[in-house]
Motif scaffolding. Sequence first.
Motif, PDB file in Angstrom:
ATOM      1  N   SER A 305     148.867 130.282  -1.388  1.00 44.51           N
ATOM      2  CA  SER A 305     148.829 129.813  -2.904  1.00 44.51           C
ATOM      3  C   SER A 305     147.695 129.898  -3.896  1.00 44.51           C
ATOM      4  O   SER A 305     146.299 129.457  -2.558  1.00 44.51           O
ATOM      5  CB  SER A 305     148.537 127.792  -3.014  1.00 44.51           C
ATOM      6  OG  SER A 305     149.137 127.878  -4.129  1.00 44.51           O
ATOM      7  N   ASP A 547     155.651 124.450 -11.331  1.00 41.69           N
ATOM      8  CA  ASP A 547     155.682 125.970 -10.775  1.00 41.69           C
ATOM      9  C   ASP A 547     155.903 126.981 -11.540  1.00 41.69           C
ATOM     10  O   ASP A 547     157.404 126.354 -12.245  1.00 41.69           O
ATOM     11  CB  ASP A 547     155.588 126.058  -9.492  1.00 41.69           C
ATOM     12  CG  ASP A 547     157.367 126.374  -8.787  1.00 41.69           C
ATOM     13  OD1 ASP A 547     158.173 126.406  -9.367  1.00 41.69           O
ATOM     14  OD2 ASP A 547     157.495 124.845  -8.391  1.00 41.69           O
ATOM     15  N   SER A1202     152.866 134.617  -0.733  1.00 47.82           N
ATOM     16  CA  SER A1202     153.306 132.973  -1.805  1.00 47.82           C
ATOM     17  C   SER A1202     153.921 132.193  -0.620  1.00 47.82           C
ATOM     18  O   SER A1202     154.887 132.441  -1.232  1.00 47.82           O
ATOM     19  CB  SER A1202     152.946 133.561  -2.929  1.00 47.82           C
ATOM     20  OG  SER A1202     153.951 132.056  -3.403  1.00 47.82           O
ATOM     21  N   THR A1205     154.281 127.414  -4.740  1.00 46.17           N
ATOM     22  CA  THR A1205     153.802 126.997  -6.101  1.00 46.17           C
ATOM     23  C   THR A1205     153.330 128.484  -7.230  1.00 46.17           C
ATOM     24  O   THR A1205     154.347 128.636  -7.958  1.00 46.17           O
ATOM     25  CB  THR A1205     154.187 125.959  -6.662  1.00 46.17           C
ATOM     26  OG1 THR A1205     152.580 125.337  -6.100  1.00 46.17           O
ATOM     27  CG2 THR A1205     154.228 124.967  -5.511  1.00 46.17           C
TER      28      THR A1205
END
Lengths: 1220, 499
Positions: A305, A547, A1202, A1205
């Motif tokens: 993230s 997100d 990722s 979010t």
Amino acid sequence: MQNVSLFPKKRAKNVRRLSSILTFLIGIVSVLHAQTLAYVPRPAQAVETAEAPGAAKTRPLTQVFGDLKNRYGVTFMYEDRVMLGKTVSGAIQYETKVEKTLDNLLKSTGLKYKKVKSGTYVIIDEQSKKSPKALFLEGATPKTIEQRASTETPSASVNMLTPQGISIIAPADIPVRGKVTDENGNGLPGANVTLKGTQKGTSTAADGSFTIDVPSQNATLVISYIGYLRQDVRVGNQSMITVKLTADDKSLNEVVVIGYGSRDKKDITGSVSSMKAEEIAKSNYVAPEMAMQGRMTGVQVTQGSGAPNARPQVRIRGVGTFGNTEPLYVVDGVPVNEYGNGTEDGVVGDIRGNVNILSMINPGDIESISVLKDAAASAVYGVRAAHGVVLITTKKGKLGKPKVEFNAARGVQNIRKTYDMLNVQQNVGLTREAFANNIDEAKNLPVEFDPASPNFLGNRPTVDWVTPALNKNAIVEDYSARISGGTEATKYYVSGGYSRTESPMVQNFLERYTLAANIETRVSKYLTVGLNYRNSLTKSLDNTRTDIGYLSGTTPWQPIFDPNGVGGFAPSYDVTFKRNDKFVPTDLTSGSAFDLDKTTPLWGPETNANPFASQALNRTDYSIISNMANGFVQIEPLNGLKIKGSIGLNWFYNRRNDWSDFDNYRFSQTPGNPYANNDGTSKGSYGERHTRNLNLMKELSVNYNKIFNDHSLDVLLVANQQENSYQFLSGSTNQVVSNDPLFRTNIGGPIQYTNSGAFRDREALIGYMARGSYNYKHKYYLDATIRRDGSSKFAPGFKWGIFPGVSAAWRISAEEFMKPLTFISDLKIRAGFGQLGNDKTASFAFLSTVSTSPDYALGSGAGNGVGTVRFGASLPDFPNRNLSWETAQTTNIGLDGSLLNNRFTFTIEYFDKLTKGILQSTALPASVGNQNQPILNIASVRNSGIELQLGYNQRFGQVDFNASANLTTIKNNVVSVFKDQAFGGDGGRIEVGYPLNYLRGYQVGGIFQNQGEIDAWKARFKDGNNNSNFAPGDMYFQDVKGSAVDSAPDGTINADDRAFIGKTIPGYFYGFNFGANWKGFDASVFFQGVGDVVRYNWERAGGEGMGGPGNNYWTSTLNRWTPQNPSTTMPRAVRADPAQNGRFSNRFVESSAFLRLKNLQIGYTLPKVFVNKLGGMESCRIYFSGTNLLTFTKWTGLDPESFGTIPPTRAIQMGINVGF
Amino acid sequence: MKNVSKKVVAALFSLMLISYACNEKNIDLDPLNVTEAAYFKEEVDFDRSVLAIYAKLTDFYWFNANNPIHGFWQLPGDDITTIRTEAFEIFATMQPAEGKLGSYYRTAYQLINRANTTLQKIEEDKTVYKTPNLKNSHKGEALFLRGMMYFDLANFFGTSPLIIKRIQSTEEITQPNAAEGALMDQAIKDFQDAAGLLPATWDAANKGRATTSAANGFLGKALIFRGSIKKQEADYTAALAAFAKISGVSLIANFGNNFDAKDENNAESLFEFQASQPGGGDNVWLSNDFDNNIGSISAYWGLYENHWSLFGGAPYIATKKLLAAFEPTDPRLPLTMDAKTRAITKYVLKDQKSQSGPGSLNNPRLMRFADVLLLRAEALVMSGGSTADAIGLINQVRTRARSMVTGGTIPANYATTQADRAIVMNWIANERFVELAGEEGARWLDLRRWHLNGRINLATWDFSSDRSDFAISLPKNLYYPIPLNEIDLNPTIKQNAGY
């Protein structure tokens, strides 16, 4: 600072030259290593060693010093030439004190001694210093009989002094004087100074000075010193030449931190990856783990993230278990332990919050990171080491004058990409088409999509929900200062730093203050004490309510802002209330002052929340105070024997504050009753959560190391005990009088509107460890470790485990027969085997606990719908008394080498790690009826692969070039599972013969283009999931097998046809780096990547799902199948997906392999002459750095790394490092 | 030097302190939670253990974080339909992987586990219980609730494992299928035992707990089910005997009050799920078992009322057949559905929301006296009893409905002279259809037992579905498939035929 001597009597004598002598000392140690590398000891020659010490006979002085060394347990240092030819005759008078013996002994030799520190004496030839014209031996180097590093007996060293024989220096043309210094200007003794193109040369004296005669001004001197980069100097018309050498960190005698100690890289027998401060400094992340990404073999770091709070995922040599596979972090010898061990899921994750405990360590304070990868290396950490050990060593004070350093860096970061979404017209078109395509659901088309309806919203402007949520050019800044230094008695280090990282999304940042100090002092010859303390305050706003995925999915007609709405935001719902006449504020069973009446979504059936309003109205922030302290006492009763006791105390405190405004319900996607649990006048609700982690670690270690002639032995015994306790306390109130940020944070008031909760957890560990390390002539090595650990986590009878590790190495390059192969500088083959444990699992899983969570209400009726809520008590566990250690058994064999004068280095290693008895909370058949999944020793998983590390450095003219590359391959295979029963869902299936957590699902056959294809298919197959309810544009799936194991396809597509559709553990990962320095400029580029890996792309599954009436979709859906656009990859849009095109299949499985330009850095070090004038700076470097500048991937989501979010970001930074 | 010695001694002393502290007993920690071994020391501990069995009922009826499982029992019958794409409505797309199947099944067995555990603890106790009859009451409650689960499992899954002892060893975790009919037999046995142990009434504070009448009601029902499936006349007779023991319940004046959040546990009610809200807030995204004060203990009726929490999904509505089954002026019609839209109004009209938006405080009535009356009528008809008495019982239900309107004439009483048992049986079936429409799976369970009895044929039955793709396959669809999570993890279990 030298005045802080603890030996006042000696002060006058010592202090003056202390600095230069100590430099001398350091130099000598380095030189010794050089000799060990450069010379292959010859078979011992017949020298007079038979006599007993003190016998009345003429003996070489060196031999006498050898005796003295053993008798007094002290160290002598001298240049070889000092002793050359000198002898002693007659009996030696051994006095109680070595000084007196030396006084007597040296009287007749013209030599003098100086004590440089307790137990260490330098022997100096006063005369030779005064007469620089004395005879020099080419290649002669200072010599020491120092226990730790010496490999030769004194007599052997005499023999070795004349490898090239004695040469008399030719008559001088031009005498040149000079001095060789290190980077700090301290003289380097024993550096080689040779005349280029000749055999002629000399070495520097104790203060680094030298004198040499050169034939002409055109002559070039070559200055070399082990551990430093070679330098060529043209004499020119200088008569006094000062040469400053820069340290060569690539050289082989790099010291690597291992568990409980450090060791020369050449002497390492286990699998250890390491990196130094300079590389760590290139990382721009707050989280120190990120510095490791792509830099080390066997270590995979994933930045899940871009949020500053997020914790990177670290996997060492593959994934060995299912749950928590994070390695053990040991900071300056103290294991870091926290509740949930980094878990971010479920209740534990909810309580922990989005917090990375390691971000308390400023990467700038880190001296080195070592990763212990195999059992032989990490067995010293026994039960906690199954997933590898990351040793973080912070910077300490070094001998010398105070060093002051300032670093400042500032930059910006941005999200690399966002999704392309449909506009309102496209979205309405798709939704209408989707409903029309399902005859059953068509009647349910929401009026908002019907142009004939007054509620039609399809003419509204398209709203961009994503851009306002992005924090463009989010600031990343870091400032730190360090002061360090030390005398021979006391060394200190103090650092302070501030850094602030903004998330690339609004309303999210992390701010960190760090303070670290350490001090170590030698109280007496026998006693050393030290303290290492680190404190950090992290303040973090975690107020991003959503997100990019959620925002992108919002129907684009829904507005964000509305001048008439609360706070200027457009509400999601219209909610009306009806008064509850029976409400009594003091009686919760009377309900709320107002009940929900009508709740109407304003923007269609799936109206989204308005997170922008929630962000403005609510607030969640964290404040974390972390303390790590570690103190030790060490006594050294005999030379080489160290007894050390230490106490480590870590304390982490995490406070989370949550404010939720009364008006929040208007902007929620799921509005509740804001009048609930308050008297009807509350302005919102407020809660705090406090978590505390306290770790206490006590340790006693005994270390003895001894060199007997060619044999060196190092024995370590450790006993330690660790206690961790954890407390959680939360309090919240629904009755808040004011929503002013100043006053809204009080909990209290009417008791029935206040809630609190608390729980505690604890664990304890005891470990005993013994390690023996032996080597013969730095040629044959054997290391053996055994550890016995006890953990509170297991039932009596299962608490204790024994974890052995053994490794051996053969330094082939040290063999005589390798000597002719001069291109080989060093070559070592090593192998290791061992076992490690893992007890990271729920505490007391062997006991059945009582849960008071279930509630049931009784007594409702006669107007009262609530009744009285009563607590129940259940036994939710399925206790497993036989629970025991998870063990990882590792085997590895590796080859380390360096070629062409260390210009080229390599390591190649094969590893095999078998994790057995994996601790895993396991789903039992539902009929068992257990609620909490039991923890069982459930499976065995093998990870094997090859690690390859290459390094190259070369100087081309004035350009220093270096390159390095690393590659790790991982083959992951589940070897056995509990009751031979495969388990896990389709998103992470665990089955014998497959890699852990593989994806299991249907396999797409294709898209039906017309009814004819459907009929033809139906003639052969049946789809059990949709009753073969297909229309053109629907997907069909493959018939893989029948219901029995390995059966033939049965013509029916159903759950039996789910099969392997991809592995989620990368098959390989790699990194490569190029660097160059030229006249103060430096540049480096670093690439990093992973390969042979897939993921299920949930982002695309949502973005191309085309199922709901309130979602927005990717523009790729414009290519969906329609009779006019018969796509073969994208099915038709259809409401509720009757054919189940979206079933879990390989449709959304994508390669998540990538290659990244991870870091690019360009720096310029200002010339020293110039910076000296600028406020007396010692050094000054400015740099530009970029992170994640380029990414090459086929992944269609935001970022292949990722997890969720906020994707990893692209960052650019400018920075400056100043030293005084 | 003396000074130095002192320092060394001090250092040695501190090292000794460190090593002394290394006591191996330090890892013998006790947990900080109460353990099973330390619990069950007071009567209230047992009481809480019993309450936790009841609490598990929540998992059948709650919003379930946007995945309510109500379709499991509401959709298969011919009273409720939807245009939603749901396997329970379509039948033909029913798969073991269907999530609601798994949720229902897991909840049922978790409840059984709590009951078995409580029973084990009660059996083991020799000293704690002092209050007269409390031990019996607790035991009766556990048996009653377990019986309810086996009754449902028998009907829905047929031969899923029969577990009447707490499973504690990993050796016992893969239980085989129960013998055919064993689950219903167990339900009957549990209800019988419970009826003998439970109290007739509870005090006001404990209103909502199982009573002997509730146990006898379910016992009679289970016997009639077994009787109709196995065509055993003795079961009907036994059922009548059980019903005869019911006391203290009666039809209330207003049919609609049975679905009113403010009139729970009324005189007509034998047993209800007690929907409520916890002190810390009814969080319909967290289960009852989440935490003491947080989690959901509410029910959910959003599927009937077309609530926003369906997020655009179609609601469950009445079938055209159900609408047609009502006489247009039957006072029960508007209290059951909106005749224009076929939207269900039962439970919805007089609902009360919990603190959360979707949650409801309105108790699902799991058995009410009207059901008992009609079951009694059926037992009489099927066991050769008096048809006049049976018709009288039907007429009680119709009279109550009719009397809700002053001077009402609809629904009229049936003539008690009708002697054709098939006709009377049809009357009963029709009365059950309209009276119990949309209530907790009543209709589907009636249909499948009547089909097994041979009274009706579901293969040609009009299910009145709003779906175009409705397709039932018999006998396959008389049972649901054993859920995939059981099949995947339990190699000894056999899937139901056809799945």
